[in-house]
Design an enzyme around this catalytic site. Structure first.
Site, PDB file in Angstrom:
ATOM      1  N   CYS A 177      19.519  85.855  30.140  1.00  0.00           N
ATOM      2  CA  CYS A 177      19.447  85.869  31.593  1.00  0.00           C
ATOM      3  C   CYS A 177      18.017  86.228  31.969  1.00  0.00           C
ATOM      4  O   CYS A 177      17.460  87.177  31.414  1.00  0.00           O
ATOM      5  CB  CYS A 177      20.421  86.906  32.140  1.00  0.00           C
TER       6      CYS A 177
ATOM      7  N   HIS B 115      28.366  81.847  33.889  1.00  0.00           N
ATOM      8  CA  HIS B 115      27.324  82.887  33.979  1.00  0.00           C
ATOM      9  C   HIS B 115      26.743  82.927  35.403  1.00  0.00           C
ATOM     10  O   HIS B 115      26.590  84.001  35.989  1.00  0.00           O
ATOM     11  CB  HIS B 115      26.242  82.564  32.942  1.00  0.00           C
ATOM     12  N   GLU B 116      26.458  81.746  35.951  1.00  0.00           N
ATOM     13  CA  GLU B 116      25.835  81.693  37.285  1.00  0.00           C
ATOM     14  C   GLU B 116      26.836  82.040  38.388  1.00  0.00           C
ATOM     15  O   GLU B 116      26.482  82.707  39.357  1.00  0.00           O
ATOM     16  CB  GLU B 116      25.216  80.316  37.539  1.00  0.00           C
TER      17      GLU B 116
ATOM     18  N   HIS C  23      26.931  85.627  38.722  1.00  0.00           N
ATOM     19  CA  HIS C  23      25.814  86.166  39.515  1.00  0.00           C
ATOM     20  C   HIS C  23      26.165  86.203  41.007  1.00  0.00           C
ATOM     21  O   HIS C  23      25.794  87.130  41.720  1.00  0.00           O
ATOM     22  CB  HIS C  23      24.560  85.298  39.353  1.00  0.00           C
TER      23      HIS C  23
END
Ligand code: NI
Length: 185
Positions: free
Chosen positions: A113, A156-157, A160
């Site tokens: 990241c 993963h995004e 976020h």
């Protein structure tokens, strides 16, 4: 053609913004948002090209989410280098996961990241395949099915956008928990 590195500042994990939930985006996008999105795409692409990666001392990255540039809106981008060395851009706005595989995978070398600048041990369980509904830059809705590393990047995004970092998904006491039930990619 020489590319110019866009001026993007990526927040570090210590910043509170990265731990907050982002808000839905309304359309049409502002000119500023369109510029941010294009800058993020170019930044990621340049980070994956050796020449620029070295020249600007970049860390290679595949994805960037809006909170990482300090804005709590539900937008992320991914740049995938294809086998013919061209790049495929994904612009994902207000994503919703519609379905996900039961099969779990994890990145063997560990997830990375651009906001986390330290070594992290452990595995992050992710669905091997997901179907996502989202909007493009023009406000058109679309559905996309992604798998393997791109599915990991999407998850993963999306994390976020919910204020979750990949390190938050690693079991602190047992960083390799359930490894035997997942497939390494
Ligand atoms: Ni990240």
């Amino acid at each position: 053609m020489k590319l110019e590195l866009p001026n993007i500042k990526i927040l570090d994990e210590k910043n509170k913004i990265l731990h907050q939930k982002s808000s839905e985006v309304t359309f049409p996008l502002s000119e500023k948002d369109k510029k941010n999105i294009n800058d993020m795409l170019l930044y990621l692409k340049m980070s994956q090209i050796d020449e620029y990666n070295e020249k600007y001392h970049l860390r290679a990255g595949m994805g960037l989410a809006y909170p990482q540039i300090g804005i709590l809106k539900r937008i992320f981008v991914i740049v995938e280098e294809l086998e013919d060395h061209t790049f495929k851009n994904y612009v994902v706005i207000n994503p919703k996961i519609k379905s996900q595989s039961e099969e779990l995978i994890y990145v063997g070398e560990g997830e990375g990241c651009l906001s986390i600048n330290r070594e992290v041990d452990g595995i992050v369980p992710r669905s091997a395949r997901i179907t996502v509904e989202a909007y493009d830059m023009d406000g058109n809705i679309y559905t996309i099915r992604v798998r393997e590393d791109i599915a990991v990047a999407f998850q993963h995004e999306i994390d976020h956008l919910n204020g979750i970092l990949f390190v938050d998904r690693i079991d602190k006491k047992n960083p390799y928990k359930n490894q035997e039930n997942m497939r390494e990619i």
